[in-house]
Design a protein around this motif. Structure first.
Motif, PDB file in Angstrom:
ATOM      1  N   LEU A 190       0.846  -1.194   0.000  1.00  0.00           N
ATOM      2  CA  LEU A 190       0.000   0.000   0.000  1.00  0.00           C
ATOM      3  C   LEU A 190       0.881   1.243   0.000  1.00  0.00           C
ATOM      4  O   LEU A 190       0.966   1.986   0.971  1.00  0.00           O
ATOM      5  CB  LEU A 190      -0.950  -0.043   1.196  1.00  0.00           C
ATOM      6  N   ARG A 191       1.544   1.436  -1.124  1.00  0.00           N
ATOM      7  CA  ARG A 191       2.510   2.521  -1.321  1.00  0.00           C
ATOM      8  C   ARG A 191       2.083   3.313  -2.549  1.00  0.00           C
ATOM      9  O   ARG A 191       2.156   2.830  -3.670  1.00  0.00           O
ATOM     10  CB  ARG A 191       3.889   1.913  -1.527  1.00  0.00           C
ATOM     11  N   CYS A 192       1.602   4.502  -2.338  1.00  0.00           N
ATOM     12  CA  CYS A 192       1.027   5.342  -3.396  1.00  0.00           C
ATOM     13  C   CYS A 192       2.066   6.362  -3.855  1.00  0.00           C
ATOM     14  O   CYS A 192       2.476   7.222  -3.087  1.00  0.00           O
ATOM     15  CB  CYS A 192      -0.220   6.023  -2.839  1.00  0.00           C
ATOM     16  N   ASP A 193       2.478   6.271  -5.116  1.00  0.00           N
ATOM     17  CA  ASP A 193       3.477   7.213  -5.644  1.00  0.00           C
ATOM     18  C   ASP A 193       2.885   8.222  -6.616  1.00  0.00           C
ATOM     19  O   ASP A 193       3.584   9.096  -7.120  1.00  0.00           O
ATOM     20  CB  ASP A 193       4.632   6.463  -6.307  1.00  0.00           C
ATOM     21  N   HIS A 194       1.582   8.102  -6.917  1.00  0.00           N
ATOM     22  CA  HIS A 194       0.913   9.047  -7.810  1.00  0.00           C
ATOM     23  C   HIS A 194      -0.591   9.028  -7.538  1.00  0.00           C
ATOM     24  O   HIS A 194      -1.097   8.119  -6.876  1.00  0.00           O
ATOM     25  CB  HIS A 194       1.171   8.690  -9.276  1.00  0.00           C
ATOM     26  N   LEU A 195      -1.277  10.030  -8.025  1.00  0.00           N
ATOM     27  CA  LEU A 195      -2.738  10.103  -7.970  1.00  0.00           C
ATOM     28  C   LEU A 195      -3.246  10.446  -9.363  1.00  0.00           C
ATOM     29  O   LEU A 195      -2.547  11.125 -10.124  1.00  0.00           O
ATOM     30  CB  LEU A 195      -3.196  11.178  -6.982  1.00  0.00           C
ATOM     31  N   ASN A 196      -4.459  10.008  -9.672  1.00  0.00           N
ATOM     32  CA  ASN A 196      -5.106  10.326 -10.956  1.00  0.00           C
ATOM     33  C   ASN A 196      -6.383  11.112 -10.696  1.00  0.00           C
ATOM     34  O   ASN A 196      -6.975  10.987  -9.624  1.00  0.00           O
ATOM     35  CB  ASN A 196      -5.528   9.037 -11.687  1.00  0.00           C
ATOM     36  N   ARG A 197      -6.823  11.857 -11.714  1.00  0.00           N
ATOM     37  CA  ARG A 197      -8.159  12.458 -11.662  1.00  0.00           C
ATOM     38  C   ARG A 197      -8.685  12.650 -13.077  1.00  0.00           C
ATOM     39  O   ARG A 197      -7.917  12.719 -14.036  1.00  0.00           O
ATOM     40  CB  ARG A 197      -8.182  13.754 -10.875  1.00  0.00           C
ATOM     41  N   HIS A 198     -10.017  12.738 -13.152  1.00  0.00           N
ATOM     42  CA  HIS A 198     -10.702  12.875 -14.438  1.00  0.00           C
ATOM     43  C   HIS A 198     -11.622  14.094 -14.374  1.00  0.00           C
ATOM     44  O   HIS A 198     -12.314  14.287 -13.372  1.00  0.00           O
ATOM     45  CB  HIS A 198     -11.510  11.612 -14.755  1.00  0.00           C
ATOM     46  N   HIS A 199     -11.645  14.883 -15.439  1.00  0.00           N
ATOM     47  CA  HIS A 199     -12.425  16.120 -15.457  1.00  0.00           C
ATOM     48  C   HIS A 199     -13.725  16.006 -16.254  1.00  0.00           C
ATOM     49  O   HIS A 199     -14.616  16.832 -16.094  1.00  0.00           O
ATOM     50  CB  HIS A 199     -11.583  17.263 -16.037  1.00  0.00           C
ATOM     51  N   LEU A 204     -16.648   8.392  -7.797  1.00  0.00           N
ATOM     52  CA  LEU A 204     -15.738   9.520  -7.589  1.00  0.00           C
ATOM     53  C   LEU A 204     -16.261  10.758  -8.306  1.00  0.00           C
ATOM     54  O   LEU A 204     -16.583  10.709  -9.495  1.00  0.00           O
ATOM     55  CB  LEU A 204     -14.347   9.176  -8.113  1.00  0.00           C
ATOM     56  N   ALA A 205     -16.314  11.871  -7.597  1.00  0.00           N
ATOM     57  CA  ALA A 205     -16.754  13.131  -8.181  1.00  0.00           C
ATOM     58  C   ALA A 205     -15.755  13.605  -9.226  1.00  0.00           C
ATOM     59  O   ALA A 205     -14.569  13.235  -9.201  1.00  0.00           O
ATOM     60  CB  ALA A 205     -16.906  14.187  -7.081  1.00  0.00           C
ATOM     61  N   LEU A 206     -16.220  14.434 -10.142  1.00  0.00           N
ATOM     62  CA  LEU A 206     -15.335  15.024 -11.146  1.00  0.00           C
ATOM     63  C   LEU A 206     -14.164  15.705 -10.448  1.00  0.00           C
ATOM     64  O   LEU A 206     -14.350  16.447  -9.488  1.00  0.00           O
ATOM     65  CB  LEU A 206     -16.085  16.051 -11.994  1.00  0.00           C
ATOM     66  N   GLY A 207     -12.953  15.447 -10.911  1.00  0.00           N
ATOM     67  CA  GLY A 207     -11.765  16.105 -10.390  1.00  0.00           C
ATOM     68  C   GLY A 207     -11.183  15.526  -9.121  1.00  0.00           C
ATOM     69  O   GLY A 207     -10.132  15.980  -8.670  1.00  0.00           O
ATOM     70  N   THR A 208     -11.826  14.532  -8.508  1.00  0.00           N
ATOM     71  CA  THR A 208     -11.298  13.936  -7.279  1.00  0.00           C
ATOM     72  C   THR A 208     -10.038  13.134  -7.591  1.00  0.00           C
ATOM     73  O   THR A 208     -10.037  12.273  -8.457  1.00  0.00           O
ATOM     74  CB  THR A 208     -12.348  13.008  -6.621  1.00  0.00           C
ATOM     75  N   ASN A 212      -7.133  11.912 -18.128  1.00  0.00           N
ATOM     76  CA  ASN A 212      -6.469  11.323 -16.968  1.00  0.00           C
ATOM     77  C   ASN A 212      -5.280  12.185 -16.575  1.00  0.00           C
ATOM     78  O   ASN A 212      -4.191  12.019 -17.089  1.00  0.00           O
ATOM     79  CB  ASN A 212      -6.018   9.895 -17.275  1.00  0.00           C
ATOM     80  N   GLU A 213      -5.516  13.116 -15.672  1.00  0.00           N
ATOM     81  CA  GLU A 213      -4.431  13.952 -15.157  1.00  0.00           C
ATOM     82  C   GLU A 213      -3.735  13.180 -14.043  1.00  0.00           C
ATOM     83  O   GLU A 213      -4.385  12.525 -13.233  1.00  0.00           O
ATOM     84  CB  GLU A 213      -5.000  15.263 -14.623  1.00  0.00           C
ATOM     85  N   ILE A 214      -2.424  13.266 -13.996  1.00  0.00           N
ATOM     86  CA  ILE A 214      -1.648  12.520 -13.007  1.00  0.00           C
ATOM     87  C   ILE A 214      -0.806  13.480 -12.170  1.00  0.00           C
ATOM     88  O   ILE A 214      -0.138  14.361 -12.714  1.00  0.00           O
ATOM     89  CB  ILE A 214      -0.731  11.480 -13.682  1.00  0.00           C
TER      90      ILE A 214
END
Length: 153
Positions: free
Chosen positions: A50-59, A106-110, A136-138
């Motif tokens: 459980l090691r998170c090195d990035h996050l994604n979001r969608h608009h 997931l809400a837009l942009g989360t 897909n913004e990272i």
């Protein structure tokens, strides 16, 4: 490299409200912008650290994720008004334990990472925008902020 510890909390409608909807009962509201349309598939994940090195979001489209067979998962999220241009934004990251009785929309942009299995594997129903590869913004936490998120259960 730094480590930001995030303690996982149980998924509840109240705690998750700023990030989207808990899919447990009643109707959910999925959103699309522009010419987007929805795509449904089943994702297959094996257990990893459980090691998170990035996050994604969608608009342009919300994203719904529901674990099959009642498998428990972990989901990391952050508010959409952050851009992770500074380490100060890391303190707003939260983690939720999904016990397998509910999914999320997931809400837009989360910002999000996962959900990932807490057992050997999980299959997830995934409903998101069909153009997700271009929507897909990272945020590269390790690369740009020299930090990874470790989740404590």
């Amino acid at each position: 490299m730094g480590t930001q510890i995030v303690r996982a909390e149980p998924l509840s409608e109240t705690a998750f409200a700023q990030f989207g909807q808990v899919i447990a009962h009643g109707d959910m509201v999925m959103e699309l912008r522009g010419d987007e349309r929805f795509h449904l598939n089943v994702l297959h994940y094996g257990r990893t650290p459980l090691r998170c090195d990035h996050l994604n979001r969608h608009h342009n489209a919300t994203q719904a994720l529901v674990a099959l067979a009642g498998k428990p998962t972990l989901l990391v999220v952050a508010p959409g008004d952050l851009d992770f241009s500074t380490r100060d934004h890391l303190s707003h990251i939260r983690a939720f334990l999904c016990d397998g009785s509910a999914g999320v929309n997931l809400a837009l942009g989360t910002w999000h990472w996962g959900p990932y299995p807490l057992t050997d594997h999980v299959d997830l129903v995934n409903v998101q925008g069909a153009d997700f590869a271009h929507d897909n913004e990272i945020a590269y936490l390790e690369r740009d902020l020299d930090t990874v998120i470790e989740v404590v259960l």
